[in-house]
Design a protein around this motif. Structure first.
Motif, PDB file in Angstrom:
ATOM      1  N   TYR A  43      36.742   5.564 -31.641  1.00  0.00           N
ATOM      2  CA  TYR A  43      37.896   4.715 -31.301  1.00  0.00           C
ATOM      3  C   TYR A  43      38.220   4.659 -30.032  1.00  0.00           C
ATOM      4  CZ  TYR A  43      38.670   4.782 -36.548  1.00  0.00           C
ATOM      5  OH  TYR A  43      38.591   4.640 -37.815  1.00  0.00           O
ATOM      6  N   GLU A  44      38.635   3.548 -29.269  1.00  0.00           N
ATOM      7  CA  GLU A  44      38.797   3.332 -28.036  1.00  0.00           C
ATOM      8  C   GLU A  44      39.735   4.101 -27.472  1.00  0.00           C
ATOM      9  OE1 GLU A  44      39.886  -0.764 -26.082  1.00  0.00           O
ATOM     10  OE2 GLU A  44      41.726   0.017 -26.991  1.00  0.00           O
ATOM     11  N   GLY A  45      39.821   5.154 -26.528  1.00  0.00           N
ATOM     12  CA  GLY A  45      40.595   5.905 -25.859  1.00  0.00           C
ATOM     13  C   GLY A  45      40.707   7.051 -26.628  1.00  0.00           C
ATOM     14  N   GLU A  46      40.229   7.608 -27.640  1.00  0.00           N
ATOM     15  CA  GLU A  46      40.184   8.476 -28.365  1.00  0.00           C
ATOM     16  C   GLU A  46      39.314   9.521 -28.594  1.00  0.00           C
ATOM     17  OE1 GLU A  46      41.506   8.921 -33.117  1.00  0.00           O
ATOM     18  OE2 GLU A  46      42.716   7.591 -31.932  1.00  0.00           O
ATOM     19  N   ILE A  47      39.583  10.786 -28.270  1.00  0.00           N
ATOM     20  CA  ILE A  47      38.434  11.950 -28.540  1.00  0.00           C
ATOM     21  C   ILE A  47      38.321  12.106 -30.034  1.00  0.00           C
ATOM     22  CG2 ILE A  47      37.722  14.327 -28.253  1.00  0.00           C
ATOM     23  CD1 ILE A  47      39.742  14.358 -25.713  1.00  0.00           C
ATOM     24  N   GLN A  48      37.182  12.325 -30.610  1.00  0.00           N
ATOM     25  CA  GLN A  48      36.882  12.159 -31.940  1.00  0.00           C
ATOM     26  C   GLN A  48      37.392  13.443 -32.694  1.00  0.00           C
ATOM     27  OE1 GLN A  48      32.398  11.552 -31.313  1.00  0.00           O
ATOM     28  NE2 GLN A  48      32.568  10.454 -33.181  1.00  0.00           N
ATOM     29  N   SER A  49      37.164  14.423 -32.218  1.00  0.00           N
ATOM     30  CA  SER A  49      37.954  15.552 -33.212  1.00  0.00           C
ATOM     31  C   SER A  49      38.091  16.873 -32.409  1.00  0.00           C
ATOM     32  CB  SER A  49      36.730  16.001 -34.204  1.00  0.00           C
ATOM     33  OG  SER A  49      35.659  16.508 -33.752  1.00  0.00           O
ATOM     34  N   ARG A  50      38.805  17.676 -33.100  1.00  0.00           N
ATOM     35  CA  ARG A  50      38.883  19.111 -32.545  1.00  0.00           C
ATOM     36  C   ARG A  50      37.842  20.000 -32.877  1.00  0.00           C
ATOM     37  NH1 ARG A  50      44.983  19.876 -35.170  1.00  0.00           N
ATOM     38  NH2 ARG A  50      43.909  18.657 -36.573  1.00  0.00           N
ATOM     39  N   LEU A  51      37.022  20.837 -31.983  1.00  0.00           N
ATOM     40  CA  LEU A  51      35.816  21.332 -32.303  1.00  0.00           C
ATOM     41  C   LEU A  51      36.365  22.615 -33.225  1.00  0.00           C
ATOM     42  CD1 LEU A  51      34.186  21.627 -28.861  1.00  0.00           C
ATOM     43  CD2 LEU A  51      34.495  19.457 -30.371  1.00  0.00           C
ATOM     44  N   LEU A  52      34.878  22.803 -34.079  1.00  0.00           N
ATOM     45  CA  LEU A  52      34.964  23.931 -35.083  1.00  0.00           C
ATOM     46  C   LEU A  52      35.488  25.089 -34.396  1.00  0.00           C
ATOM     47  CD1 LEU A  52      31.878  23.115 -36.994  1.00  0.00           C
ATOM     48  CD2 LEU A  52      34.354  22.616 -37.790  1.00  0.00           C
ATOM     49  N   GLY A  53      36.088  25.843 -34.998  1.00  0.00           N
ATOM     50  CA  GLY A  53      36.565  27.126 -34.340  1.00  0.00           C
ATOM     51  C   GLY A  53      37.912  27.030 -33.291  1.00  0.00           C
ATOM     52  N   CYS A  54      38.374  26.001 -33.125  1.00  0.00           N
ATOM     53  CA  CYS A  54      39.330  25.520 -31.862  1.00  0.00           C
ATOM     54  C   CYS A  54      40.370  25.154 -32.565  1.00  0.00           C
ATOM     55  CB  CYS A  54      38.807  24.665 -30.808  1.00  0.00           C
ATOM     56  SG  CYS A  54      37.287  25.135 -30.157  1.00  0.00           S
ATOM     57  N   SER A  55      41.579  26.084 -32.867  1.00  0.00           N
ATOM     58  CA  SER A  55      42.406  26.047 -33.331  1.00  0.00           C
ATOM     59  C   SER A  55      43.807  25.018 -32.486  1.00  0.00           C
ATOM     60  CB  SER A  55      43.463  27.025 -33.883  1.00  0.00           C
ATOM     61  OG  SER A  55      44.350  26.748 -34.854  1.00  0.00           O
ATOM     62  N   VAL A  56      43.403  23.885 -32.321  1.00  0.00           N
ATOM     63  CA  VAL A  56      44.410  22.989 -31.507  1.00  0.00           C
ATOM     64  C   VAL A  56      45.321  22.452 -31.887  1.00  0.00           C
ATOM     65  CG1 VAL A  56      44.254  21.284 -29.669  1.00  0.00           C
ATOM     66  CG2 VAL A  56      42.139  22.458 -30.019  1.00  0.00           C
ATOM     67  N   ASP A  57      46.536  22.596 -31.307  1.00  0.00           N
ATOM     68  CA  ASP A  57      47.767  22.098 -32.033  1.00  0.00           C
ATOM     69  C   ASP A  57      48.561  21.260 -30.714  1.00  0.00           C
ATOM     70  OD1 ASP A  57      49.597  21.120 -33.831  1.00  0.00           O
ATOM     71  OD2 ASP A  57      50.309  23.163 -34.146  1.00  0.00           O
ATOM     72  N   ALA A  58      49.376  20.433 -31.150  1.00  0.00           N
ATOM     73  CA  ALA A  58      50.510  19.754 -30.314  1.00  0.00           C
ATOM     74  C   ALA A  58      51.776  20.257 -30.759  1.00  0.00           C
ATOM     75  CB  ALA A  58      50.162  18.188 -30.316  1.00  0.00           C
ATOM     76  N   ILE A  59      52.490  20.694 -29.670  1.00  0.00           N
ATOM     77  CA  ILE A  59      53.992  21.321 -29.914  1.00  0.00           C
ATOM     78  C   ILE A  59      54.927  20.535 -29.187  1.00  0.00           C
ATOM     79  CG2 ILE A  59      53.058  23.279 -30.917  1.00  0.00           C
ATOM     80  CD1 ILE A  59      53.973  24.844 -28.460  1.00  0.00           C
ATOM     81  N   ASP A  60      55.960  20.295 -29.890  1.00  0.00           N
ATOM     82  CA  ASP A  60      57.231  19.963 -28.902  1.00  0.00           C
ATOM     83  C   ASP A  60      57.932  20.859 -28.205  1.00  0.00           C
ATOM     84  OD1 ASP A  60      58.744  21.245 -30.544  1.00  0.00           O
ATOM     85  OD2 ASP A  60      59.520  19.378 -31.679  1.00  0.00           O
ATOM     86  N   GLU A  61      59.048  20.567 -27.209  1.00  0.00           N
ATOM     87  CA  GLU A  61      59.834  21.634 -26.410  1.00  0.00           C
ATOM     88  C   GLU A  61      60.267  22.642 -27.284  1.00  0.00           C
ATOM     89  OE1 GLU A  61      62.058  18.639 -24.263  1.00  0.00           O
ATOM     90  OE2 GLU A  61      60.820  18.768 -22.619  1.00  0.00           O
ATOM     91  N   GLN A  62      60.491  22.545 -28.445  1.00  0.00           N
ATOM     92  CA  GLN A  62      61.138  23.599 -29.337  1.00  0.00           C
ATOM     93  C   GLN A  62      59.913  24.462 -30.108  1.00  0.00           C
ATOM     94  OE1 GLN A  62      62.547  20.303 -29.497  1.00  0.00           O
ATOM     95  NE2 GLN A  62      63.886  20.990 -28.199  1.00  0.00           N
ATOM     96  N   ARG A 117      57.551  23.392 -32.022  1.00  0.00           N
ATOM     97  CA  ARG A 117      57.067  22.881 -33.195  1.00  0.00           C
ATOM     98  C   ARG A 117      56.178  22.007 -33.377  1.00  0.00           C
ATOM     99  NH1 ARG A 117      63.192  20.744 -34.323  1.00  0.00           N
ATOM    100  NH2 ARG A 117      62.666  19.510 -32.781  1.00  0.00           N
ATOM    101  N   SER A 118      55.097  21.998 -34.402  1.00  0.00           N
ATOM    102  CA  SER A 118      53.900  21.260 -34.365  1.00  0.00           C
ATOM    103  C   SER A 118      54.326  19.782 -34.444  1.00  0.00           C
ATOM    104  CB  SER A 118      52.988  21.583 -35.603  1.00  0.00           C
ATOM    105  OG  SER A 118      52.429  22.868 -35.350  1.00  0.00           O
ATOM    106  N   VAL A 119      53.559  18.591 -33.814  1.00  0.00           N
ATOM    107  CA  VAL A 119      53.877  17.405 -34.084  1.00  0.00           C
ATOM    108  C   VAL A 119      52.788  16.694 -34.276  1.00  0.00           C
ATOM    109  CG1 VAL A 119      55.951  17.381 -32.757  1.00  0.00           C
ATOM    110  CG2 VAL A 119      53.693  17.136 -31.304  1.00  0.00           C
ATOM    111  N   GLN A 120      52.561  15.753 -35.085  1.00  0.00           N
ATOM    112  CA  GLN A 120      51.632  14.638 -35.263  1.00  0.00           C
ATOM    113  C   GLN A 120      51.859  13.352 -34.854  1.00  0.00           C
ATOM    114  OE1 GLN A 120      48.619  15.874 -37.130  1.00  0.00           O
ATOM    115  NE2 GLN A 120      47.705  13.984 -37.061  1.00  0.00           N
ATOM    116  N   ASP A 121      50.780  12.649 -34.252  1.00  0.00           N
ATOM    117  CA  ASP A 121      50.849  11.368 -33.672  1.00  0.00           C
ATOM    118  C   ASP A 121      52.277  11.242 -32.645  1.00  0.00           C
ATOM    119  OD1 ASP A 121      49.970   9.101 -33.578  1.00  0.00           O
ATOM    120  OD2 ASP A 121      51.159   8.087 -34.960  1.00  0.00           O
ATOM    121  N   GLU A 122      52.456  12.440 -32.091  1.00  0.00           N
ATOM    122  CA  GLU A 122      53.674  12.421 -30.962  1.00  0.00           C
ATOM    123  C   GLU A 122      53.098  13.279 -29.549  1.00  0.00           C
ATOM    124  OE1 GLU A 122      57.287  13.962 -32.049  1.00  0.00           O
ATOM    125  OE2 GLU A 122      57.181  12.706 -34.000  1.00  0.00           O
TER     126      GLU A 122
END
Length: 659
Positions: free
Chosen positions: A440-459, A461-466
């Motif tokens: 998809y345009e502008g988007e990296i396809q996936s998190r790699l296997l064995g790589c526990s990548v997450d996005a968290i906010d300033e508190q 907490r895990s966030v999705q699509d933020e």
């Protein structure tokens, strides 16, 4: 609010997906392990929750050879600390040995080219003979397990031979490209006390030879532990540095037993890489031989789908971790293509012509290169065929959506674009390609296997699509085993683990999309914060640099007394353009329309050039420090910059910006 679904640019056909090594691995898991996985999301979840079974499956699937048995897959001193984790204790492996498992007379080992010479073929027999000769010479010098061999070499055959020989005898490798300043190289190599130095008399860039003889003489003086210097007469075949041994003579060293490999404990070092060192002494990041072996097998085979016999290229220098990573293509039976010189000499089509001439299957480069081609109006599909090209890789900085579009509209309409992000810290990627998924345009396809990548906010907490801070929740085998001479792992811990204890903070600002893809918005330490809302710098660059009069840009956020915030935008104008009030209005309107009023800069300045590191990253944080009043010599080490004089202009701006 959910983000809109971007345009789908590529979907793998059924045959490509079914014949991918990733699908073969999934089938193998079902047959050998009884593991049924519905899709990639299931596979990824398993890989980051059952670390022991996942990494053991990688070890087994790729047939890792060890003359000794491991006692356990993973040893973790503490559940909430990644430092000190050990993998496959008891196993002994050799990275070079796994490369030479693929030697054959059916295809070449390497294809090498440069500004100085045309494409040349290196057979496996020739490569093996040269590595055997050098390994024999290193053993004569007493180089064995743990001894450091350092090199200042162009990206050519000599560098590949030197690394393979060093690893074959159990030594620890470290390299810098010859365009580094002497003081910068000393800052790096002096930390690890090398025994052997391999150096070239110079290099060529943009068609001009750059003699480094005096610099290498000074380097030897600055490295008192060096016992022998190997001299590579790259520019001048007759050149010779006093008290050195010639490269050709080293290769002639008899190796009566042929090429033999020292078994190295799995968690012992393979090489030392370095942080950019833009501020302070570069961190000497040390990786393990087994960790890099497993990680490179996984990333190149499963996530880039590099098959035996294919040709793999990534434009790099010997001072960037992508040089080390590209070597890993030899682990999976590919032919490695290397090029030394400027990507834009004699013109930006040079590397695309190389891709055609070398029949490259997997082509990689920095996002900055693709954007330079785009801004120059280049359309490679009109001048080269690229019939063998399967994938195009991009890394170094985020590739914006218009970069994705340019690849498909101007290079090849049916190609797999792999946007890849990781770093020197793991000598690999955290997020990247996936042969089973669409692009998809502008988007990296996936998190790699064995790589526990997450996005968290300033508190935290895990966030999705933020937008969130990128963290890694579980250890990986190719994370550093330590920083060299880092007492009590103090610098190591401070680099990744102080902000969120128990989590690796990588320093990127990301969004995990509803498709479980990833969008990277730039470095979090350079993230803009307007009215409590965080803004990724890459958004601004994408919009501003799409304007016809703008060649490049840099944006900085400055906290000021009284809680005020000042956000200047610096732009490099294209030839003939002027920074008029009308252009400034266009910039402001573009940012407001595409994003929000918060994205609109407080002031716009014209500059001659944006400062970049040698590896192609914009210097946002050092410029911010200069504009905040720090002396430029303390804000950044100019030896680490591609264009050090570019910092001077910001000193002139500093008083104006702070007023």
């Amino acid at each position: 609010m959910a983000s809109p679904t971007p345009e789908r640019l590529y979907t793998p056909d059924r045959r490509t997906a079914e014949q991918s090594i990733l699908q073969q691995y999934i089938n193998w898991l079902f047959v050998k392990k009884g593991l049924y996985l519905r899709d990639y999301n299931d596979l990824w979840d398993w890989s980051v929750t059952d670390l022991e079974d996942f990494w053991e499956s990688i070890y087994q699937f790729f047939g890792v050879h060890s003359p000794t048995e491991y006692s356990q897959v993973i040893y973790r001193p503490s559940d909430d600390d990644m430092i000190g984790v050990r993998w496959f204790d008891g196993a002994t492996v050799n990275y070079a040995e796994h490369i030479f498992r693929h030697k054959t007379n059916q295809r070449p080992a390497l294809l090498v080219a440069s500004e100085r010479y045309r494409l040349q073929t290196v057979s496996w027999a020739s490569l093996e003979a040269q590595v055997a000769g050098m390994a024999a010479w290193l053993r004569q010098q007493g180089v064995g397990l743990g001894d450091r061999v350092v090199a200042v070499l162009p990206n050519g055959l000599e560098a590949v031979v030197s690394f393979l020989a060093t690893n074959a005898v159990g030594g620890v490798w470290s390299s810098c490209s010859p365009d580094f300043g002497t003081a910068s190289i000393i800052d790096r190599f002096q930390q690890i006390e090398p025994k052997i130095l391999i150096a070239a008399d110079g290099y060529t860039y943009n068609g001009k030879p750059v003699d480094k003889t005096d610099a290498m003489r000074s380097l030897r003086t600055g490295l008192p532990t060096v016992q022998r210097l190997v001299w590579v007469p790259y520019l001048d075949a007759t050149s010779r540095l006093e008290r050195s041994v010639l490269w050709a003579d080293v290769l002639k060293t008899p190796a009566p037993d042929g090429l033999t490999f020292e078994p190295i404990p799995f968690n012992d070092p393979i090489w030392v890489l370095y942080s950019s060192g833009t501020t302070g002494k570069p961190k000497a990041i040390t990786h393990s031989v087994g960790g890099c072996l497993l990680e490179h097998l996984k990333a190149l085979a499963l996530h880039q789908d590099v098959h035996v016999g294919e040709r793999y290229f990534w434009y790099s220098t010997t001072g960037w971790m992508m040089w080390n990573f590209a070597l890993g293509s030899l682990l999976v039976g590919a032919t490695l293509v290397v090029y030394d010189g400027a990507a834009g000499y004699p013109d930006l089509n040079t590397l695309w012509k190389l891709a055609d001439d070398a029949r490259i299957n997997h082509f990689g480069g920095g996002a900055a290169y693709y954007l330079a081609c785009m801004r120059a109006g280049l359309k490679p599909m009109d001048t080269v065929r690229l019939t063998q090209l399967r994938s195009i890789g991009s890394t170094g900085s985020p590739l914006p959506p218009e970069g994705f579009q340019w690849i498909y509209q101007s290079v090849k309409s049916q190609v797999w674009l792999i946007s890849f992000s990781g770093g020197t810290d793991v000598c690999s990627g955290f997020v990247g390609g996936n042969p089973l998924l669409p692009v998809y345009e502008g988007e990296i396809q996936s998190r790699l296997l064995g790589c526990s990548v997450d996005a968290i906010d300033e508190q935290g907490r895990s966030v999705q699509d933020e937008l969130g801070e990128m963290v890694i929740r579980q250890p990986m085998p190719s994370m550093p085993i330590y920083f060299w001479n880092d007492t009590d792992n103090e610098r190591y811990r401070n680099s990744y683990f102080t902000e969120y204890p128990g989590l690796w903070r990588h320093g990127d600002f990301i969004r995990i999309t509803p498709r479980n893809g990833v969008v990277i918005y730039g470095r979090s330490d350079a993230t803009l914060n307007r009215d409590g809302v965080r803004i990724g710098t890459s958004e601004i660059y994408s919009a501003v640099e799409s304007l016809p009069d703008i060649a490049d840009s840099l944006v900085i956020g400055l906290e000021q007394p009284g809680g005020r915030y000042f956000m200047p935008l610096f732009v490099v104008l294209k030839k003939g353009a002027e920074l008029t009030d009308a252009l400034i209005d266009t910039i402001r309107k573009t940012l407001r329309t595409q994003f929000s009023p918060r994205h609109v800069p407080d002031a716009v300045y014209a500059i001659s050039e944006v400062p970049y590191t040698i590896s192609g990253k914009k210097l946002e944080t050092p410029v911010k420090k200069i504009l905040s009043g720090m002396d430029s010599s303390l804000a950044a080490s100019k030896d680490t910059l591609r264009n050090p004089a570019s910092l001077d202009q910001f000193v002139d701006f500093a008083l104006d910006v702070r007023s």
